[in-house]
Design an enzyme around this catalytic site. Sequence first.
Site, PDB file in Angstrom:
ATOM      1  N   TYR A 279      17.862  65.681  15.976  1.00  0.00           N
ATOM      2  CA  TYR A 279      16.790  64.827  15.465  1.00  0.00           C
ATOM      3  C   TYR A 279      15.647  65.764  15.103  1.00  0.00           C
ATOM      4  CZ  TYR A 279      18.923  60.502  17.235  1.00  0.00           C
ATOM      5  OH  TYR A 279      19.748  59.435  17.457  1.00  0.00           O
TER       6      TYR A 279
ATOM      7  N   ASP B 218      19.895  59.216   9.400  1.00  0.00           N
ATOM      8  CA  ASP B 218      19.843  57.754   9.283  1.00  0.00           C
ATOM      9  C   ASP B 218      18.872  57.131  10.273  1.00  0.00           C
ATOM     10  OD1 ASP B 218      21.180  58.118  11.662  1.00  0.00           O
ATOM     11  OD2 ASP B 218      23.007  57.056  11.065  1.00  0.00           O
TER      12      ASP B 218
ATOM     13  N   HIS C 266      25.368  55.103  12.519  1.00  0.00           N
ATOM     14  CA  HIS C 266      24.759  55.295  13.839  1.00  0.00           C
ATOM     15  C   HIS C 266      25.334  54.317  14.865  1.00  0.00           C
ATOM     16  CE1 HIS C 266      21.215  57.728  15.225  1.00  0.00           C
ATOM     17  NE2 HIS C 266      21.381  56.995  16.302  1.00  0.00           N
TER      18      HIS C 266
END
Length: 498
Positions: free
Chosen positions: A239, A267, A358
Amino acid sequence: MTKVELTGVEVAKHKSADDCWVIVHGRAYDVTDFLPEHPGGSKIILKYAGKDATEEFDPIHPPDTLEKYLPKDKHKGPVDMSTVVVEKQEVLPEEQERMKRIEEMPLLEQCYNLLDFEGVAKRVMKKTAWGYYSSAADDEITLRENQTAFQRIWFRPKILVNVEKVDFSTTMLGTKVDIPFYVTATALGKLGHVEGEVVLTRASARHNVVQMIPTLASCSFDEIMDAADASQVQWLQLYVNKDRAITKRIVEHAEKRGCKGLFITVDAPQLGRREKDMRLKFTDEGSNVQKGSGEKTDNSQGAARAISSFIDPGLCWDDIPWFRSVTKMPIVLKGVQRVEDVLRAVEVGCAGVVLSNHGGRQLDFARSGIEVLAETMPVLKKMGLEKKIEVYVDGGVRRATDIIKALCLGAKGVGIGRPFLYAMSAYGQEGVERAMQLLKDEMEMNMRLIGARTIEELNEGMVDARGLFSHGVGPVNFLAERVYDPLVGPPQRERSKL
């Protein structure tokens, strides 16, 4: 000079919002200045002010968190734990019932497929942990579609093929693996098991599969790397932090430690609403972290929001050249959901993409990865680009037949996440190893039944995917229906006693 141990009485004096110490793993820390910035809000810390907070701290923080992020002058030193008052915790009836269910768990050998592990985990996990692992976005349509999409693909098996010997080993990003799946990144492993992600590390080594290390792991990155075998391959899921200096430091450290792939999550510019999780966690007053001027924190967003406020919503295509400049690791974009973006990933020099929504935890009504795969590969082949990029799929994989379908449609491999969390939560490392072995057993059987001796022999002519794009109702999966935990509304409040 050795620091004199503090006593429990001394630490207990610091129990207010203006003077807050906590004990974690036998050491005292002054967290007063951190209270307004804590992503989970200040109230959860103040609950343990002047006390031992280890049990609450461990599941949602890597063990090196305080060492890394709390200034050294706030490290107050070791505590004589024999002087700390241990508060007797009342065992609620709900917890007593859960402990009974643990005693009555099926034997590990009675789990014959990945959904069996999910069913057991649902019964024996704490509600908050189950809520975090099982939750998905909004109405959870995409969560369920991820599995049902595979059920709209049918096989066209070849016959009279000599399948006495079957080899389903392959390579992924240049790494030889025994079976074409990897353990995809999932956060907060210690919610399910006290050892957390290192359980997945050890099981992956036993079966020679790749583990993707999550940014939001309960274990520290180095702890997970240290648990790996010398020859074991791991990838990093990233991330991207708003502070690119932090991101650069993470990437460079991962490469130095031997990670063989950088999977950038694309995403999640904002975390989706996961209502099961929201109903069970973090109902305190919130915190000031990431607030804008006059902005009030929504403090009911669950564990996911509480641990992910650092993620940069400004991440864009312009950042990819920068990533290529700071690492030699192959770069893979995780969370691609349309063919146009796959083509752009080729243009900017990415080594791969993961077609993923995800796990249904972000945008509800996002299409399944397997559907996007079926749309993508014909375009890549028409343009002669299928060898330029490795395409992976995750979301909804529960059987080896799902893996085979993805490979027939052109995937290099698939990622599997939740099933291994459930196996770990219920049975620990032995559970994860059995889950992986079950997939290998299914893989061998179904490769024979479809008429393929190697991964290279799998092709689009061995499946009928014409119904994949219809989004119609496929066959009822009774196992999946049995373990699915339907969404519920808010509970009815009890009338006040007069």
